[in-house]
Design an enzyme around this catalytic site. Structure first.
Site, PDB file in Angstrom:
ATOM      1  N   ASN A  13      51.261  43.652  37.409  1.00 31.06           N
ATOM      2  CA  ASN A  13      50.448  42.735  38.211  1.00 31.06           C
ATOM      3  C   ASN A  13      49.166  42.415  37.428  1.00 31.06           C
ATOM      4  O   ASN A  13      48.343  43.302  37.177  1.00 31.06           O
ATOM      5  CB  ASN A  13      50.134  43.433  39.544  1.00 31.06           C
ATOM      6  CG  ASN A  13      49.320  42.577  40.476  1.00 31.06           C
ATOM      7  OD1 ASN A  13      48.331  41.970  40.073  1.00 31.06           O
ATOM      8  ND2 ASN A  13      49.720  42.537  41.735  1.00 31.06           N
ATOM      9  N   LYS A  16      45.743  43.249  39.170  1.00 30.22           N
ATOM     10  CA  LYS A  16      45.437  44.679  39.123  1.00 30.22           C
ATOM     11  C   LYS A  16      45.018  45.077  37.716  1.00 30.22           C
ATOM     12  O   LYS A  16      44.058  45.826  37.540  1.00 30.22           O
ATOM     13  CB  LYS A  16      46.713  45.480  39.427  1.00 30.22           C
ATOM     14  CG  LYS A  16      47.051  45.712  40.826  1.00 30.22           C
ATOM     15  CD  LYS A  16      48.233  46.706  40.786  1.00 30.22           C
ATOM     16  CE  LYS A  16      48.943  46.810  42.060  1.00 30.22           C
ATOM     17  NZ  LYS A  16      50.098  47.726  41.957  1.00 30.22           N
ATOM     18  N   ASP A  71      49.503  51.887  43.276  1.00 30.02           N
ATOM     19  CA  ASP A  71      50.313  51.290  44.327  1.00 30.02           C
ATOM     20  C   ASP A  71      49.372  50.972  45.473  1.00 30.02           C
ATOM     21  O   ASP A  71      48.583  51.817  45.899  1.00 30.02           O
ATOM     22  CB  ASP A  71      51.437  52.228  44.787  1.00 30.02           C
ATOM     23  CG  ASP A  71      52.512  51.423  45.502  1.00 30.02           C
ATOM     24  OD1 ASP A  71      53.151  50.573  44.847  1.00 30.02           O
ATOM     25  OD2 ASP A  71      52.708  51.607  46.719  1.00 30.02           O
ATOM     26  N   SER A  72      49.431  49.739  45.919  1.00 27.83           N
ATOM     27  CA  SER A  72      48.425  49.297  46.880  1.00 27.83           C
ATOM     28  C   SER A  72      49.035  48.337  47.879  1.00 27.83           C
ATOM     29  O   SER A  72      50.188  47.919  47.730  1.00 27.83           O
ATOM     30  CB  SER A  72      47.259  48.644  46.127  1.00 27.83           C
ATOM     31  OG  SER A  72      47.734  47.806  45.104  1.00 27.83           O
ATOM     32  N   GLY A 158      46.851  37.931  45.065  1.00 29.15           N
ATOM     33  CA  GLY A 158      47.568  38.453  46.232  1.00 29.15           C
ATOM     34  C   GLY A 158      46.993  37.988  47.562  1.00 29.15           C
ATOM     35  O   GLY A 158      46.862  36.786  47.828  1.00 29.15           O
ATOM     36  N   ASP A 160      43.965  38.331  48.642  1.00 30.41           N
ATOM     37  CA  ASP A 160      42.503  38.163  48.632  1.00 30.41           C
ATOM     38  C   ASP A 160      41.998  36.978  49.470  1.00 30.41           C
ATOM     39  O   ASP A 160      40.959  37.098  50.121  1.00 30.41           O
ATOM     40  CB  ASP A 160      41.986  38.049  47.191  1.00 30.41           C
ATOM     41  CG  ASP A 160      41.898  39.407  46.508  1.00 30.41           C
ATOM     42  OD1 ASP A 160      41.882  40.426  47.220  1.00 30.41           O
ATOM     43  OD2 ASP A 160      41.843  39.446  45.268  1.00 30.41           O
ATOM     44  N   HIS A 185      39.128  48.802  47.561  1.00 29.69           N
ATOM     45  CA  HIS A 185      39.988  49.995  47.631  1.00 29.69           C
ATOM     46  C   HIS A 185      40.279  50.581  46.248  1.00 29.69           C
ATOM     47  O   HIS A 185      40.324  51.786  46.062  1.00 29.69           O
ATOM     48  CB  HIS A 185      41.290  49.627  48.348  1.00 29.69           C
ATOM     49  CG  HIS A 185      41.920  48.343  47.865  1.00 29.69           C
ATOM     50  ND1 HIS A 185      41.198  47.180  47.684  1.00 29.69           N
ATOM     51  CD2 HIS A 185      43.173  48.034  47.485  1.00 29.69           C
ATOM     52  CE1 HIS A 185      41.991  46.229  47.245  1.00 29.69           C
ATOM     53  NE2 HIS A 185      43.186  46.709  47.102  1.00 29.69           N
ATOM     54  N   ARG A 186      40.432  49.718  45.267  1.00 34.68           N
ATOM     55  CA  ARG A 186      40.751  50.172  43.904  1.00 34.68           C
ATOM     56  C   ARG A 186      39.543  50.892  43.304  1.00 34.68           C
ATOM     57  O   ARG A 186      39.666  51.939  42.689  1.00 34.68           O
ATOM     58  CB  ARG A 186      41.135  48.929  43.080  1.00 34.68           C
ATOM     59  CG  ARG A 186      41.788  49.209  41.753  1.00 34.68           C
ATOM     60  CD  ARG A 186      42.600  48.018  41.290  1.00 34.68           C
ATOM     61  NE  ARG A 186      43.786  47.838  42.103  1.00 34.68           N
ATOM     62  CZ  ARG A 186      43.949  46.860  42.991  1.00 34.68           C
ATOM     63  NH1 ARG A 186      43.023  45.946  43.178  1.00 34.68           N
ATOM     64  NH2 ARG A 186      45.067  46.794  43.691  1.00 34.68           N
TER      65      ARG A 186
HETATM   66  P1  ITT Z   1      53.076  46.876  39.971  1.00 34.95           P
HETATM   67  O1  ITT Z   1      53.994  47.655  40.865  1.00 34.95           O
HETATM   68  O2  ITT Z   1      53.703  46.492  38.669  1.00 34.95           O
HETATM   69  O3  ITT Z   1      51.743  47.539  39.787  1.00 34.95           O
HETATM   70  P2  ITT Z   1      52.978  45.044  42.227  1.00 34.95           P
HETATM   71  O4  ITT Z   1      52.297  43.735  42.435  1.00 34.95           O
HETATM   72  O5  ITT Z   1      54.440  45.117  42.571  1.00 34.95           O
HETATM   73  O6  ITT Z   1      52.742  45.468  40.698  1.00 34.95           O
HETATM   74  P3  ITT Z   1      52.449  46.929  44.352  1.00 34.95           P
HETATM   75  O7  ITT Z   1      53.875  47.324  44.493  1.00 34.95           O
HETATM   76  O8  ITT Z   1      51.415  48.008  44.398  1.00 34.95           O
HETATM   77  O9  ITT Z   1      52.188  46.163  42.981  1.00 34.95           O
HETATM   78  O10 ITT Z   1      52.138  45.831  45.442  1.00 34.95           O
HETATM   79  C1  ITT Z   1      50.859  45.675  45.976  1.00 34.95           C
HETATM   80  C2  ITT Z   1      50.671  44.271  46.474  1.00 34.95           C
HETATM   81  O11 ITT Z   1      49.564  44.287  47.390  1.00 34.95           O
HETATM   82  C3  ITT Z   1      50.293  43.365  45.322  1.00 34.95           C
HETATM   83  O12 ITT Z   1      51.382  42.569  44.919  1.00 34.95           O
HETATM   84  C4  ITT Z   1      49.171  42.506  45.894  1.00 34.95           C
HETATM   85  O13 ITT Z   1      49.646  41.308  46.318  1.00 34.95           O
HETATM   86  C5  ITT Z   1      48.671  43.270  47.108  1.00 34.95           C
HETATM   87  N1  ITT Z   1      47.351  43.783  46.742  1.00 34.95           N
HETATM   88  C6  ITT Z   1      47.026  45.024  46.283  1.00 34.95           C
HETATM   89  N2  ITT Z   1      45.725  45.094  45.976  1.00 34.95           N
HETATM   90  C7  ITT Z   1      45.213  43.871  46.223  1.00 34.95           C
HETATM   91  C8  ITT Z   1      43.933  43.306  46.076  1.00 34.95           C
HETATM   92  O14 ITT Z   1      42.930  43.992  45.579  1.00 34.95           O
HETATM   93  N3  ITT Z   1      43.770  42.032  46.439  1.00 34.95           N
HETATM   94  C9  ITT Z   1      44.795  41.310  46.928  1.00 34.95           C
HETATM   95  N4  ITT Z   1      46.035  41.756  47.071  1.00 34.95           N
HETATM   96  C10 ITT Z   1      46.254  43.037  46.723  1.00 34.95           C
END
Ligand code: ITT
Length: 198
Positions: A13, A16, A71-72, A158, A160, A185-186
């Protein structure tokens, strides 16, 4: 304790990756998954912590590097915590967050007509660092807020554009990225792991 001087940020991502690389001290050498030809593991965990561990341990074992994975997701109370650990999957195969956001609006409206008055949500982030010797450390951060009834702002990624943190009247999408990154959160999860770097 040996401080970490070199690390792989184990995420596909871009949003991230940008935030995490800005949080790490400048002197740390950062690797990205672009340098390697590795598929992502299946996120079969039931919690943010389990999924961040699955990613960090997998990428570390494949590359022999220390790996940090995140993971978020967004938990909305009216939707009983959805999309939660499925936050990424709600955007479909094409990672289309217009789709995911419209799904949220639709579900909120279906649950309650005046959903704006029952509106509380939070972003959660779990970070795991995994060392090639099998050691690991996980930390969690959270920020409370509410869902905007319209998408606002072009910053960030995402969800946001629809998340308004408590104490502010702008969405994360409208905020300067420096401000978002100093309260989100991060950042809060990162505060509990920065001892490994400084
Ligand atoms: P990786 O697993 O490769 O890290 P991913 O996008 O699939 O990438 P996640 O499974 O953790 O990651 O999914 C978390 C989703 O939540 C991510 O796609 C974002 O859209 C959303 N998200 C997490 N943190 C965010 C933030 O700070 N701002 C906006 N959206 C966020």
């Amino acid at each position: 304790m040996n401080k970490i001087k070199e690390i792989l940020i184990g995420t596909n991502n871009k949003g991230k990756y940008r935030e995490i690389s800005n949080l790490l001290p400048n002197k740390v050498k950062i690797h990205s998954l672009n340098e390697f030809n590795i598929l992502s593991p299946k996120e079969t965990g039931k919690t943010f912590k389990e999924n961040s561990f699955i990613k960090a341990s997998y990428f570390s074992r494949k590359t022999k590097l220390i790996c940090l994975s995140d993971d978020s997701g967004l938990e909305i109370d009216l939707l009983k915590g959805e999309p939660g650990i499925y936050s990424s999957r709600w955007s479909g195969k094409k990672n289309d967050f217009n789709l995911a956001i419209n799904k949220i609006f639709k579900k909120m409206k279906n649950t309650k007509k005046n959903w704006e008055s029952f509106n509380s949500a939070r972003f959660i982030c779990c970070i795991t660092i995994f060392w090639p010797n099998g050691k690991s450390f996980s930390s969690k951060g959270m920020i409370k807020g509410k869902i905007s009834n319209v998408k606002k702002g072009k910053n960030g990624f995402g969800y946001d554009p629809i998340f308004i943190p408590h104490g502010y009247d702008q969405t994360f999408g409208e905020m300067k990225s420096k401000l978002k990154m100093s309260i989100d959160h991060r950042f809060k999860a990162f505060l509990k792991i920065n001892k490994f770097f400084i």
